[in-house]
Design a protein around this motif. Structure first.
Motif, PDB file in Angstrom:
ATOM      1  N   PRO A   1       0.803  -1.234   0.000  1.00 23.35           N
ATOM      2  CA  PRO A   1       0.000   0.000   0.000  1.00 23.35           C
ATOM      3  C   PRO A   1       0.833   1.280   0.000  1.00 23.35           C
ATOM      4  CG  PRO A   1      -0.815  -1.582   1.618  1.00 23.35           C
ATOM      5  CD  PRO A   1       0.516  -2.093   1.145  1.00 23.35           C
ATOM      6  N   ARG A   2       0.206   2.335  -0.444  1.00 20.48           N
ATOM      7  CA  ARG A   2       0.827   3.652  -0.504  1.00 20.48           C
ATOM      8  C   ARG A   2       1.221   4.093   0.915  1.00 20.48           C
ATOM      9  NH1 ARG A   2       0.899   7.900  -4.139  1.00 20.48           N
ATOM     10  NH2 ARG A   2       0.742  10.009  -3.279  1.00 20.48           N
ATOM     11  N   HIS A   3       2.459   4.598   1.045  1.00 13.72           N
ATOM     12  CA  HIS A   3       2.971   4.963   2.365  1.00 13.72           C
ATOM     13  C   HIS A   3       3.981   6.099   2.254  1.00 13.72           C
ATOM     14  CE1 HIS A   3       5.587   1.860   0.623  1.00 13.72           C
ATOM     15  NE2 HIS A   3       6.588   2.423   1.304  1.00 13.72           N
ATOM     16  N   THR A   4       4.197   6.766   3.368  1.00 11.37           N
ATOM     17  CA  THR A   4       5.152   7.879   3.461  1.00 11.37           C
ATOM     18  C   THR A   4       6.368   7.440   4.259  1.00 11.37           C
ATOM     19  OG1 THR A   4       3.368   9.509   3.414  1.00 11.37           O
ATOM     20  CG2 THR A   4       5.502  10.256   4.252  1.00 11.37           C
ATOM     21  N   HIS A   5       7.560   7.791   3.773  1.00 13.96           N
ATOM     22  CA  HIS A   5       8.805   7.447   4.470  1.00 13.96           C
ATOM     23  C   HIS A   5       9.230   8.584   5.400  1.00 13.96           C
ATOM     24  CE1 HIS A   5       9.680   3.787   2.266  1.00 13.96           C
ATOM     25  NE2 HIS A   5       9.278   4.401   1.164  1.00 13.96           N
ATOM     26  N   HIS A   6       9.411   8.246   6.667  1.00 15.01           N
ATOM     27  CA  HIS A   6       9.957   9.199   7.634  1.00 15.01           C
ATOM     28  C   HIS A   6      11.413   8.792   7.879  1.00 15.01           C
ATOM     29  CE1 HIS A   6       5.872  10.622   8.158  1.00 15.01           C
ATOM     30  NE2 HIS A   6       5.493   9.376   8.355  1.00 15.01           N
ATOM     31  N   GLY A   7      12.196   8.968   6.859  1.00 19.04           N
ATOM     32  CA  GLY A   7      13.559   8.457   6.783  1.00 19.04           C
ATOM     33  C   GLY A   7      13.730   7.864   5.398  1.00 19.04           C
ATOM     34  N   ARG A   8      14.950   7.496   5.044  1.00 19.94           N
ATOM     35  CA  ARG A   8      15.196   6.978   3.701  1.00 19.94           C
ATOM     36  C   ARG A   8      14.964   5.466   3.626  1.00 19.94           C
ATOM     37  NH1 ARG A   8      21.176   9.037   2.890  1.00 19.94           N
ATOM     38  NH2 ARG A   8      21.156   8.475   5.115  1.00 19.94           N
ATOM     39  N   GLU A   9      14.777   4.981   2.394  1.00 22.28           N
ATOM     40  CA  GLU A   9      14.599   3.554   2.145  1.00 22.28           C
ATOM     41  C   GLU A   9      15.396   3.176   0.902  1.00 22.28           C
ATOM     42  OE1 GLU A   9      10.810   0.627   1.901  1.00 22.28           O
ATOM     43  OE2 GLU A   9      11.040   1.966   0.187  1.00 22.28           O
TER      44      GLU A   9
ATOM     45  N   GLU B   1      16.128   4.068  -4.411  1.00 18.14           N
ATOM     46  CA  GLU B   1      16.253   4.810  -3.153  1.00 18.14           C
ATOM     47  C   GLU B   1      15.087   5.779  -3.032  1.00 18.14           C
ATOM     48  OE1 GLU B   1      19.172   8.001  -0.800  1.00 18.14           O
ATOM     49  OE2 GLU B   1      19.921   6.901  -2.550  1.00 18.14           O
ATOM     50  N   LYS B   2      14.474   5.784  -1.869  1.00 17.05           N
ATOM     51  CA  LYS B   2      13.396   6.719  -1.577  1.00 17.05           C
ATOM     52  C   LYS B   2      13.868   7.687  -0.492  1.00 17.05           C
ATOM     53  CE  LYS B   2      10.154   5.497  -4.379  1.00 17.05           C
ATOM     54  NZ  LYS B   2       9.645   6.438  -5.400  1.00 17.05           N
ATOM     55  N   SER B   3      13.682   8.965  -0.747  1.00 19.80           N
ATOM     56  CA  SER B   3      14.133   9.986   0.188  1.00 19.80           C
ATOM     57  C   SER B   3      13.129  10.175   1.316  1.00 19.80           C
ATOM     58  CB  SER B   3      14.334  11.314  -0.546  1.00 19.80           C
ATOM     59  OG  SER B   3      13.116  11.731  -1.135  1.00 19.80           O
ATOM     60  N   GLU B   4      13.571  10.845   2.353  1.00 23.00           N
ATOM     61  CA  GLU B   4      12.679  11.148   3.478  1.00 23.00           C
ATOM     62  C   GLU B   4      11.496  11.975   2.988  1.00 23.00           C
ATOM     63  OE1 GLU B   4      12.856  12.955   8.019  1.00 23.00           O
ATOM     64  OE2 GLU B   4      14.648  12.960   6.750  1.00 23.00           O
ATOM     65  N   SER B   5      10.306  11.652   3.485  1.00 22.28           N
ATOM     66  CA  SER B   5       9.032  12.305   3.141  1.00 22.28           C
ATOM     67  C   SER B   5       8.497  11.895   1.775  1.00 22.28           C
ATOM     68  CB  SER B   5       9.152  13.836   3.207  1.00 22.28           C
ATOM     69  OG  SER B   5       9.526  14.249   4.509  1.00 22.28           O
ATOM     70  N   SER B   6       9.172  10.994   1.081  1.00 20.48           N
ATOM     71  CA  SER B   6       8.642  10.525  -0.202  1.00 20.48           C
ATOM     72  C   SER B   6       7.441   9.608   0.049  1.00 20.48           C
ATOM     73  CB  SER B   6       9.716   9.788  -0.999  1.00 20.48           C
ATOM     74  OG  SER B   6      10.167   8.647  -0.287  1.00 20.48           O
ATOM     75  N   VAL B   7       6.563   9.540  -0.947  1.00 17.83           N
ATOM     76  CA  VAL B   7       5.338   8.751  -0.836  1.00 17.83           C
ATOM     77  C   VAL B   7       5.230   7.848  -2.064  1.00 17.83           C
ATOM     78  CG1 VAL B   7       2.825   8.826  -0.606  1.00 17.83           C
ATOM     79  CG2 VAL B   7       4.218  10.669   0.379  1.00 17.83           C
ATOM     80  N   HIS B   8       4.932   6.571  -1.846  1.00 20.03           N
ATOM     81  CA  HIS B   8       4.724   5.675  -2.985  1.00 20.03           C
ATOM     82  C   HIS B   8       4.015   4.408  -2.535  1.00 20.03           C
ATOM     83  CE1 HIS B   8       8.336   2.691  -2.666  1.00 20.03           C
ATOM     84  NE2 HIS B   8       8.077   3.184  -1.474  1.00 20.03           N
ATOM     85  N   GLY B   9       3.507   3.668  -3.525  1.00 18.86           N
ATOM     86  CA  GLY B   9       2.976   2.333  -3.359  1.00 18.86           C
ATOM     87  C   GLY B   9       3.424   1.547  -4.567  1.00 18.86           C
ATOM     88  N   PHE B  10       3.426   0.219  -4.487  1.00 19.25           N
ATOM     89  CA  PHE B  10       3.903  -0.568  -5.619  1.00 19.25           C
ATOM     90  C   PHE B  10       3.269  -1.948  -5.609  1.00 19.25           C
ATOM     91  CE2 PHE B  10       6.957  -0.775  -2.144  1.00 19.25           C
ATOM     92  CZ  PHE B  10       7.155  -2.135  -1.971  1.00 19.25           C
ATOM     93  N   THR B  11       3.368  -2.636  -6.757  1.00 17.29           N
ATOM     94  CA  THR B  11       2.758  -3.951  -6.939  1.00 17.29           C
ATOM     95  C   THR B  11       3.772  -4.893  -7.571  1.00 17.29           C
ATOM     96  OG1 THR B  11       0.584  -2.915  -7.273  1.00 17.29           O
ATOM     97  CG2 THR B  11       0.844  -5.204  -8.007  1.00 17.29           C
ATOM     98  N   ALA B  12       3.849  -6.110  -7.041  1.00 14.07           N
ATOM     99  CA  ALA B  12       4.764  -7.109  -7.602  1.00 14.07           C
ATOM    100  C   ALA B  12       4.317  -7.489  -9.005  1.00 14.07           C
ATOM    101  CB  ALA B  12       4.809  -8.342  -6.709  1.00 14.07           C
ATOM    102  N   LEU B  13       5.266  -7.587  -9.930  1.00 15.12           N
ATOM    103  CA  LEU B  13       4.972  -7.937 -11.311  1.00 15.12           C
ATOM    104  C   LEU B  13       4.595  -9.407 -11.444  1.00 15.12           C
ATOM    105  CD1 LEU B  13       7.967  -6.089 -13.000  1.00 15.12           C
ATOM    106  CD2 LEU B  13       5.579  -5.339 -12.985  1.00 15.12           C
TER     107      LEU B  13
END
Length: 211
Positions: free
Chosen positions: A142-150, A174-186
């Motif tokens: 699900p779509r989520h916000t990062h409070h820190g990097r990933e 790499e996802k930066s702090e405060s970035s928002v995303h969701g994704f689905t396995a292919l």
């Protein structure tokens, strides 16, 4: 686009009939994702192509090839990258990659259809959450916000972000702090990612609890 992951081992072994082989070649000419997976199998195909006699590879050769493609050592090519990713020795990184084939190493993941192997990182990654995440084909994170990097390093399969961007084996994200995303396995093989999380995440969508 329908991918050809399910027939790539046969393509590599040269056992497809002429029609299926031509269809696979046409698809590979257009699909970067499947080309990336085919590139992993190319040394196998080239080795078998070099065999002149017998035309059909001996059963022991086929068994050895299939074991290399599906067994515990199939991810060994990522050992150096995983070692640097988690700040581990190469030997420990190989042990982590081999554990993927051990059903007892997995625990329920953060969403339905996912599993996780926690990884104990080296000093340079101290304080980060680390693990190998497996998402079954079609499972949505699900779509989520990062409070820190990933950071994510795809080892097998792949995933598509909500904006359509796809990440395939060997690629890092790499996802930066405060970035928002969701994704689905292919579709195809399950998505395997080495993941590092700095800080926490908050979800905009409900996360189903693993059974």
């Amino acid at each position: 686009m329908k991918h050809v992951d399910d027939i790539l081992p046969e393509w590599a072994l040269g056992t497809l009939d002429a029609g299926a082989r031509e269809a696979a070649e046409r698809h590979l000419a257009e699909c970067a994702r499947c080309r990336a997976e085919a590139a992993r199998l190319l040394p196998v195909r080239e080795g078998l192509t070099a065999l002149v006699v017998p035309v059909e590879p001996p059963p022991e050769v086929l068994a050895r090839v299939m074991a290399q493609m599906e067994g515990p050592g199939r991810l060994a090519r990522f050992a150096d990258r995983v070692a640097a990713f988690f700040d581990l020795t190469r030997e420990k990184a190989l042990a982590v990659l081999e554990s993927v084939s051990d059903p007892s190493a997995w625990m329920p993941g953060p969403v339905d259809g996912s599993e996780l192997i926690p990884v104990e990182v080296g000093p340079a990654r101290e304080g980060m959450l680390a693990g190998i995440l497996r998402l079954n084909p079609g499972v949505r994170y699900p779509r989520h916000t990062h409070h820190g990097r990933e950071w994510n390093l795809v080892l097998e399969g792949g995933f598509r972000e909500d904006d359509g961007h796809e990440v395939w084996p060997g690629e890092e994200q790499e996802k930066s702090e405060s970035s928002v995303h969701g994704f689905t396995a292919l579709d195809g093989p399950a998505c395997l990612c080495a993941s590092l999380l700095e800080g926490v995440t908050s979800f905009e969508e409900e996360v189903a609890s693993p059974a």
